[in-house]
Design a protein around this motif. Structure first.
Motif, PDB file in Angstrom:
ATOM      1  N   GLY A 259       0.799  -1.223   0.000  1.00 57.36           N
ATOM      2  CA  GLY A 259       0.000   0.000   0.000  1.00 57.36           C
ATOM      3  C   GLY A 259       0.827   1.267   0.000  1.00 57.36           C
ATOM      4  N   ASN A 260       2.159   1.126   0.190  1.00 58.15           N
ATOM      5  CA  ASN A 260       3.021   2.308   0.241  1.00 58.15           C
ATOM      6  C   ASN A 260       3.720   2.593  -1.086  1.00 58.15           C
ATOM      7  OD1 ASN A 260       2.566   2.782   3.036  1.00 58.15           O
ATOM      8  ND2 ASN A 260       3.918   1.062   3.500  1.00 58.15           N
ATOM      9  N   LYS A 261       3.444   1.781  -2.106  1.00 62.77           N
ATOM     10  CA  LYS A 261       4.094   2.000  -3.394  1.00 62.77           C
ATOM     11  C   LYS A 261       3.668   3.343  -3.984  1.00 62.77           C
ATOM     12  CE  LYS A 261       5.207  -2.595  -5.160  1.00 62.77           C
ATOM     13  NZ  LYS A 261       4.941  -3.608  -6.195  1.00 62.77           N
ATOM     14  N   GLN A 262       4.591   3.958  -4.696  1.00 62.77           N
ATOM     15  CA  GLN A 262       4.301   5.247  -5.319  1.00 62.77           C
ATOM     16  C   GLN A 262       3.212   5.086  -6.364  1.00 62.77           C
ATOM     17  OE1 GLN A 262       5.930   7.884  -4.206  1.00 62.77           O
ATOM     18  NE2 GLN A 262       4.816   9.329  -5.490  1.00 62.77           N
ATOM     19  N   THR A 263       2.212   5.927  -6.320  1.00 62.05           N
ATOM     20  CA  THR A 263       1.132   5.872  -7.303  1.00 62.05           C
ATOM     21  C   THR A 263       1.682   6.185  -8.687  1.00 62.05           C
ATOM     22  OG1 THR A 263      -0.415   6.639  -5.644  1.00 62.05           O
ATOM     23  CG2 THR A 263      -1.116   6.804  -7.922  1.00 62.05           C
ATOM     24  N   THR A 264       1.302   5.393  -9.677  1.00 61.82           N
ATOM     25  CA  THR A 264       1.785   5.615 -11.036  1.00 61.82           C
ATOM     26  C   THR A 264       1.014   6.755 -11.681  1.00 61.82           C
ATOM     27  OG1 THR A 264       0.199   4.090 -12.019  1.00 61.82           O
ATOM     28  CG2 THR A 264       2.262   3.146 -11.235  1.00 61.82           C
ATOM     29  N   GLU A 265       1.574   7.283 -12.779  1.00 58.00           N
ATOM     30  CA  GLU A 265       0.905   8.359 -13.502  1.00 58.00           C
ATOM     31  C   GLU A 265      -0.438   7.894 -14.054  1.00 58.00           C
ATOM     32  OE1 GLU A 265       1.627  11.557 -13.770  1.00 58.00           O
ATOM     33  OE2 GLU A 265       3.247  11.197 -12.355  1.00 58.00           O
ATOM     34  N   ASP A 266      -0.490   6.630 -14.522  1.00 55.66           N
ATOM     35  CA  ASP A 266      -1.744   6.102 -15.066  1.00 55.66           C
ATOM     36  C   ASP A 266      -2.833   6.105 -14.005  1.00 55.66           C
ATOM     37  OD1 ASP A 266      -0.625   5.740 -17.514  1.00 55.66           O
ATOM     38  OD2 ASP A 266      -0.248   3.591 -17.266  1.00 55.66           O
ATOM     39  N   LEU A 267      -2.480   5.682 -12.780  1.00 55.71           N
ATOM     40  CA  LEU A 267      -3.468   5.648 -11.704  1.00 55.71           C
ATOM     41  C   LEU A 267      -3.910   7.060 -11.342  1.00 55.71           C
ATOM     42  CD1 LEU A 267      -5.087   3.899  -9.811  1.00 55.71           C
ATOM     43  CD2 LEU A 267      -3.156   3.901  -8.219  1.00 55.71           C
ATOM     44  N   THR A 268      -2.988   8.009 -11.358  1.00 54.67           N
ATOM     45  CA  THR A 268      -3.336   9.399 -11.064  1.00 54.67           C
ATOM     46  C   THR A 268      -4.345   9.924 -12.087  1.00 54.67           C
ATOM     47  OG1 THR A 268      -1.160   9.783 -10.095  1.00 54.67           O
ATOM     48  CG2 THR A 268      -2.412  11.719 -10.786  1.00 54.67           C
ATOM     49  N   ALA A 269      -4.132   9.582 -13.349  1.00 56.46           N
ATOM     50  CA  ALA A 269      -5.053  10.030 -14.397  1.00 56.46           C
ATOM     51  C   ALA A 269      -6.433   9.421 -14.216  1.00 56.46           C
ATOM     52  CB  ALA A 269      -4.487   9.661 -15.767  1.00 56.46           C
ATOM     53  N   LEU A 270      -6.467   8.141 -13.863  1.00 51.77           N
ATOM     54  CA  LEU A 270      -7.751   7.476 -13.651  1.00 51.77           C
ATOM     55  C   LEU A 270      -8.482   8.078 -12.450  1.00 51.77           C
ATOM     56  CD1 LEU A 270      -6.692   3.770 -14.322  1.00 51.77           C
ATOM     57  CD2 LEU A 270      -8.214   5.163 -15.742  1.00 51.77           C
ATOM     58  N   ARG A 271      -7.729   8.391 -11.408  1.00 49.20           N
ATOM     59  CA  ARG A 271      -8.347   8.994 -10.223  1.00 49.20           C
ATOM     60  C   ARG A 271      -8.900  10.380 -10.552  1.00 49.20           C
ATOM     61  NH1 ARG A 271      -3.877   7.052  -5.682  1.00 49.20           N
ATOM     62  NH2 ARG A 271      -4.901   5.073  -5.169  1.00 49.20           N
ATOM     63  N   ARG A 272      -8.217  11.095 -11.443  1.00 50.71           N
ATOM     64  CA  ARG A 272      -8.708  12.401 -11.854  1.00 50.71           C
ATOM     65  C   ARG A 272     -10.050  12.253 -12.576  1.00 50.71           C
ATOM     66  NH1 ARG A 272      -4.599  13.823 -14.717  1.00 50.71           N
ATOM     67  NH2 ARG A 272      -3.420  14.598 -12.946  1.00 50.71           N
ATOM     68  N   GLN A 273     -10.162  11.206 -13.386  1.00 49.12           N
ATOM     69  CA  GLN A 273     -11.439  10.944 -14.064  1.00 49.12           C
ATOM     70  C   GLN A 273     -12.541  10.645 -13.052  1.00 49.12           C
ATOM     71  OE1 GLN A 273     -11.380   8.274 -17.527  1.00 49.12           O
ATOM     72  NE2 GLN A 273      -9.139   8.457 -17.541  1.00 49.12           N
ATOM     73  N   ILE A 274     -12.191   9.862 -12.021  1.00 48.01           N
ATOM     74  CA  ILE A 274     -13.170   9.557 -10.967  1.00 48.01           C
ATOM     75  C   ILE A 274     -13.640  10.847 -10.304  1.00 48.01           C
ATOM     76  CG2 ILE A 274     -13.416   8.556  -8.656  1.00 48.01           C
ATOM     77  CD1 ILE A 274     -13.670   6.437 -10.716  1.00 48.01           C
ATOM     78  N   ASP A 275     -12.709  11.731  -9.980  1.00 51.29           N
ATOM     79  CA  ASP A 275     -13.070  13.000  -9.338  1.00 51.29           C
ATOM     80  C   ASP A 275     -14.026  13.808 -10.216  1.00 51.29           C
ATOM     81  OD1 ASP A 275     -11.503  12.404  -7.177  1.00 51.29           O
ATOM     82  OD2 ASP A 275      -9.763  13.552  -7.873  1.00 51.29           O
ATOM     83  N   GLU A 276     -13.733  13.855 -11.518  1.00 47.02           N
ATOM     84  CA  GLU A 276     -14.595  14.609 -12.427  1.00 47.02           C
ATOM     85  C   GLU A 276     -15.987  14.003 -12.498  1.00 47.02           C
ATOM     86  OE1 GLU A 276     -12.437  14.565 -16.065  1.00 47.02           O
ATOM     87  OE2 GLU A 276     -10.900  15.985 -15.377  1.00 47.02           O
ATOM     88  N   LEU A 277     -16.044  12.681 -12.560  1.00 44.97           N
ATOM     89  CA  LEU A 277     -17.343  12.005 -12.612  1.00 44.97           C
ATOM     90  C   LEU A 277     -18.116  12.204 -11.312  1.00 44.97           C
ATOM     91  CD1 LEU A 277     -16.272   8.724 -14.417  1.00 44.97           C
ATOM     92  CD2 LEU A 277     -17.794  10.478 -15.331  1.00 44.97           C
ATOM     93  N   ASP A 278     -17.411  12.177 -10.172  1.00 48.54           N
ATOM     94  CA  ASP A 278     -18.078  12.416  -8.884  1.00 48.54           C
ATOM     95  C   ASP A 278     -18.691  13.811  -8.857  1.00 48.54           C
ATOM     96  OD1 ASP A 278     -17.540   9.923  -7.900  1.00 48.54           O
ATOM     97  OD2 ASP A 278     -15.808  10.528  -6.690  1.00 48.54           O
ATOM     98  N   ASP A 279     -17.964  14.802  -9.399  1.00 50.26           N
ATOM     99  CA  ASP A 279     -18.497  16.168  -9.459  1.00 50.26           C
ATOM    100  C   ASP A 279     -19.791  16.194 -10.281  1.00 50.26           C
ATOM    101  OD1 ASP A 279     -16.408  17.103  -7.961  1.00 50.26           O
ATOM    102  OD2 ASP A 279     -15.224  17.800  -9.681  1.00 50.26           O
ATOM    103  N   GLN A 280     -19.781  15.477 -11.396  1.00 44.46           N
ATOM    104  CA  GLN A 280     -20.971  15.434 -12.248  1.00 44.46           C
ATOM    105  C   GLN A 280     -22.132  14.733 -11.544  1.00 44.46           C
ATOM    106  OE1 GLN A 280     -20.069  13.910 -16.219  1.00 44.46           O
ATOM    107  NE2 GLN A 280     -18.002  14.785 -16.085  1.00 44.46           N
ATOM    108  N   LYS A 287     -29.575  18.471  -8.756  1.00 43.55           N
ATOM    109  CA  LYS A 287     -30.644  18.860  -9.677  1.00 43.55           C
ATOM    110  C   LYS A 287     -31.885  18.010  -9.461  1.00 43.55           C
ATOM    111  CE  LYS A 287     -31.543  19.552 -14.623  1.00 43.55           C
ATOM    112  NZ  LYS A 287     -30.957  19.477 -15.991  1.00 43.55           N
ATOM    113  N   ARG A 288     -31.678  16.721  -9.229  1.00 42.23           N
ATOM    114  CA  ARG A 288     -32.821  15.825  -8.983  1.00 42.23           C
ATOM    115  C   ARG A 288     -33.555  16.233  -7.712  1.00 42.23           C
ATOM    116  NH1 ARG A 288     -35.245  11.184  -7.317  1.00 42.23           N
ATOM    117  NH2 ARG A 288     -35.698   9.555  -8.866  1.00 42.23           N
ATOM    118  N   MET A 289     -32.819  16.611  -6.689  1.00 39.98           N
ATOM    119  CA  MET A 289     -33.452  17.012  -5.430  1.00 39.98           C
ATOM    120  C   MET A 289     -34.223  18.324  -5.588  1.00 39.98           C
ATOM    121  SD  MET A 289     -33.166  14.664  -3.327  1.00 39.98           S
ATOM    122  CE  MET A 289     -32.331  13.093  -3.483  1.00 39.98           C
ATOM    123  N   ARG A 290     -33.710  19.204  -6.436  1.00 38.79           N
ATOM    124  CA  ARG A 290     -34.450  20.446  -6.684  1.00 38.79           C
ATOM    125  C   ARG A 290     -35.796  20.140  -7.356  1.00 38.79           C
ATOM    126  NH1 ARG A 290     -29.177  22.450  -7.790  1.00 38.79           N
ATOM    127  NH2 ARG A 290     -29.407  22.091 -10.052  1.00 38.79           N
TER     128      ARG A 290
END
Length: 354
Positions: A259-280, A287-290
């Motif tokens: 669990g202490n291995k350095q995160t790879t660039e590929d994983l960082t990019a995928l996590r960025r996609q997750i963050d963007e999707l979570d925002d959406q 909007k649904r609650m409104r």
């Protein structure tokens, strides 16, 4: 909580902590045979239930203090550490008198703050690792409360055991894993060691291997696995115990990830996609609650009831069918939809009651 290592001298800190042994100490022969097999395979800590809280009277409730003499013999003849469950102040005093090295508090006891406080006070000033199983019901605060009671009397060698949560709706597991609860516990207390009890989660020996692997994949620090020299003849929980040779196979086949291995660039990019999707997702849910608020206003103005069961049934069946076509877990989608519906009802009730 002030936390220190729960590891005992001589236990490899680079490998997952493993505690193994029978659900119950039944006879001296059974305890010694199991212990010698485990010791030969390199297991350092043996577990055995001395006092067994049973759901109903009439079952085997443990051999009692006599079994502590057998655990003392295990220490003398194999060099293993020994551990057991305590549920009362008397249990603590008896276990300490016979030199038990590690204690744990069971799920039923964790659910009782008075009992946990009594145990904590009995352990005040004692330098011994104490593990706390999650309460029977999925209540994180109750679990944390038990850990805090031990910490408040000065204990620092504290850890948690995840053994799953009881559910009326039984499925493949004896106790539902609900992994998000121990994960949240770890988020709040990053230094708290958490080990997994796949025996009680699964309830069947065939489930111990995959559950153990899941625990390792989630970064758990160890495992406590019920192991018996002749599990089919066990006096309690026979179906969830494995033989020492089978335990050896399970442990040998575990994949331990760093669990202490350095995160790879590929994983960082995928996590960025997750963050963007979570925002959406958040924007869409907001909007649904409104829209739910607007529906609530309409229902109030027209004297309509909040819950329209036909409409809700239609949404559930249609969306779950869509999720299945999209290769998603239908049960997961049901949980999501039920949570959204519950919040929509709450929002509309607030409007109705204004």
């Amino acid at each position: 909580m002030k936390l220190e290592s729960i590891l005992l001298p001589g236990v490899d800190p680079t490998r997952p902590l493993v505690i193994a042994g029978p659900c119950s100490a039944e006879t001296e022969e059974q305890v010694m045979e199991t212990a010698k097999e485990l010791a030969a395979d390199g297991i350092k800590i043996m577990r055995a239930g001395i006092w067994k809280p049973r759901t109903k009277p009439g079952g085997f409730e443990g051999i009692g203090s006599e079994g502590l003499q057998w655990l003392k013999r295990v220490k003398q003849e194999t060099g293993m550490y020994v551990s057991t469950e305590v549920a009362t102040q008397k249990h603590v005093y008896e276990a300490l008198k016979y030199g038990v090295d590690l204690l744990w508090i069971g799920a039923r006891t964790t659910a009782n703050p008075f009992a946990v406080q009594e145990i904590a006070e009995a352990l005040q000033g004692v330098d011994i690792p104490v593990l706390v199983k999650n309460p029977v019901n999925p209540d994180l605060e109750l679990w944390i409360g038990a850990l805090e009671r031990l910490s408040n009397v000065g204990l620092t060698r504290i850890g948690a055991i995840h053994r799953g949560f009881s559910s009326f709706d039984k499925k493949i597991y004896r106790n539902l894993p609900q992994w998000h609860i121990p994960i949240e516990l770890k988020r709040r207390y990053p230094d708290l060691p958490i080990i997994c009890d796949p025996s009680h989660i699964g309830g069947k020996r065939d489930l111990i291997q995959p559950l153990s692997q899941q625990a390792m994949d989630l970064g758990f620090e160890g495992l406590i696995i019920e192991t018996h020299c002749n599990p089919d003849c066990a006096w309690s929980d026979a179906a969830q115990q494995v033989t020492p040779p089978r335990l050896k196979e399970i442990l040998a086949n575990l994949v331990i990830r760093d669990g202490n291995k350095q995160t790879t660039e590929d994983l960082t990019a995928l996590r960025r996609q997750i963050d963007e999707l979570d925002d959406q997702l958040l924007e869409l849910i907001a909007k649904r609650m409104r829209i739910s608020q607007e529906i609530g206003t309409f229902k109030k103005e027209h004297g309509m009831t909040i819950v329209q069961t036909d409409r809700y049934d239609e949404i559930l069946s249609k969306r779950i069918a869509q999720a299945t076509e999209m290769k998603m877990n239908p049960e997961f989608m049901r949980v999501i939809l039920e949570a959204i519906h519950e919040e929509s009802v709450r929002v509309q009730l607030d409007i109705l009651n204004k």
